[in-house]
Design an enzyme around this catalytic site. Structure first.
Site, PDB file in Angstrom:
ATOM      1  N   SER A 159      42.026  47.012  35.400  1.00 21.35           N
ATOM      2  CA  SER A 159      42.303  45.668  35.903  1.00 21.35           C
ATOM      3  C   SER A 159      43.672  45.636  36.585  1.00 21.35           C
ATOM      4  CB  SER A 159      42.199  44.657  34.756  1.00 21.35           C
ATOM      5  OG  SER A 159      42.272  43.346  35.233  1.00 21.35           O
ATOM      6  N   HIS A 199      33.965  42.057  33.733  1.00 26.26           N
ATOM      7  CA  HIS A 199      35.383  42.371  33.759  1.00 26.26           C
ATOM      8  C   HIS A 199      35.962  42.377  32.343  1.00 26.26           C
ATOM      9  CE1 HIS A 199      39.060  42.946  36.088  1.00 26.26           C
ATOM     10  NE2 HIS A 199      39.646  42.412  35.031  1.00 26.26           N
ATOM     11  N   ASP A 237      31.476  41.244  38.090  1.00 28.80           N
ATOM     12  CA  ASP A 237      32.938  41.200  38.088  1.00 28.80           C
ATOM     13  C   ASP A 237      33.408  40.673  39.438  1.00 28.80           C
ATOM     14  OD1 ASP A 237      35.652  41.611  37.849  1.00 28.80           O
ATOM     15  OD2 ASP A 237      35.541  43.793  37.905  1.00 28.80           O
TER      16      ASP A 237
END
Length: 396
Positions: A182, A366, A336
């Site tokens: 991320s 995610h 995501d």
């Protein structure tokens, strides 16, 4: 006196229950759960709890008791990770930067592979205490006390320190992998623009980017439309975290979403790297919406123009910088909002001849990586991501 405490306790319980009910209602009103996701009930429960924590933090911030990021981090750091009897875990500092070193207990006469991992969390979540996926973990400075470029500087400085002292850690200089998830994946892309230009350092063998954010400019990509309301990174949460970190007032959110902050000359220059057209058609919606820039808003552009730097949007780095990057492993998840960031970066690297391996998780979302070792809270997609990353690193 006892009755007063009972009244206060009852009032507090009623308040907390009310906040939780509000969080549940907001979840069902605003969140979309893709049909491909397994264990949708568990997914909903986890998101309701996350929304409950964020809401409590927001209330505490409005009451000026505690900032929301600090409250969230306090609860997050209270999590206890399971211990691995085969590892020696050492908390230390590289300069002022906290790191956690994971080393095998078994003594080896050979130098080992080193993995530097930057955790995710959108500058809000994530910590050394709650992450356990690597050999060397870095905790970077986060909100509310730190803003851009603190995160990238911490990651860069800690990585340089580690690379300069590999021998003392028993690490083979030819087998160092840089990995991040991320916002940590964003940090990997950022740091790797700089490390190859430092000739005195060992070269990174490979970079692994798991669901990274590499573009904070074009929000009309298919995944931004398809997954804008899918936890655990909704569009609203992404903007809240990134705008706070980049010191951008949230009042400019609509201008950014519609492309009103994009000057025509910049769009013409960078469209080849940012456009919807770079996304394979199988990822498009059945009824794709054409990219359309709203009328240019110069004031909004001046307030947000720093997103055009390669430090913030790594996909914009010059060709010569991209071309010197090491072999790369990219992980994307179907559900995501950042899925298409991965696809943009994949094409960007491949166009410059960088060897790229790509793993796509159809039932992934995610942040699923961080749930892989959470027992009843884990998902099959979490295990898939971990296994794919471990397999890639073992094989290089």
């Amino acid at each position: 006196m006892t009755s007063l405490w009972l009244v206060l306790l009852e009032s507090l319980s009623t308040f907390v229950l009310g906040v939780f009910v509000w969080a549940v209602v907001q979840h069902f009103l605003n969140v979309e759960i893709p049909s491909a996701l397994q264990h949708s009930v568990k997914f909903r429960v986890i998101h309701c709890l996350a929304l409950f924590v964020l809401t409590l933090g927001d209330i505490l911030e409005k009451l000026r008791i505690c900032s929301m990021p600090r409250f969230v981090q306090f609860l997050h750091d209270s999590l206890v990770i399971k211990k691995d009897s085969a590892l020696v875990v050492t908390n230390m500092h590289f300069g002022t930067i906290p790191v956690r070193l994971f080393q095998p207990k078994a003594v080896s006469s050979k130098l080992q592979r080193g993995i530097i991992f930057y955790h995710g969390g959108g500058t809000l979540f994530g910590s050394l205490k709650a992450c356990c996926v690597c050999s060397f973990l870095l905790r970077y400075c986060k909100l509310p006390d730190y803003h851009h470029p603190a995160l990238a500087k911490d990651c860069l400085n800690a990585s340089i320190y580690f690379l300069k002292n590999l021998e003392s850690f028993g690490v083979d200089p030819s087998q160092v992998v840089l990995c991040g998830e991320s916002i940590g994946g964003w940090a990997v892309a950022n740091v790797m623009q700089i490390l190859p230009s430092i000739p005195s350092l060992p070269q990174i063998q490979a970079q692994v980017l798991i669901q990274p954010l590499v573009n904070f400019i074009n929000f009309q990509l298919p995944s931004h439309q398809q997954s804008k309301n899918v936890p655990f990174l909704t569009r609203d949460l992404m903007f809240m975290c990134m705008c706070k970190y980049l010191a951008i007032d949230l009042s400019w959110k609509d201008a950014m979403l519609t492309g009103a902050v994009i000057p025509l000359d910049k769009w013409k220059k960078y469209r080849k790297w940012l456009s919807y057209d770079n996304i394979p058609r199988r990822f498009w919606s059945q009824d794709p919406q054409p990219e359309f820039l709203a009328p240019f808003n110069e004031t909004a552009y001046l307030e947000t123009k720093h997103v055009w730097s390669a430090e913030i949007s790594p996909v914009l780095a010059d060709d010569k910088i991209i071309a010197q990057l090491p072999k790369t492993f990219l992980v994307s998840c179907e559900n995501d909002i950042l899925r298409d960031d991965v696809l943009l970066y994949k094409k960007r690297l491949e166009d410059q001849g960088v060897p790229v391996s790509w793993y796509h998780v159809e039932d992934g979302f995610h942040g699923c990586l961080m749930l892989f070792d959470k027992k009843c809270l884990s998902f099959l997609c979490s295990v898939k991501v971990v296994n794919a990353v471990v397999s890639y690193i073992k094989d290089i």
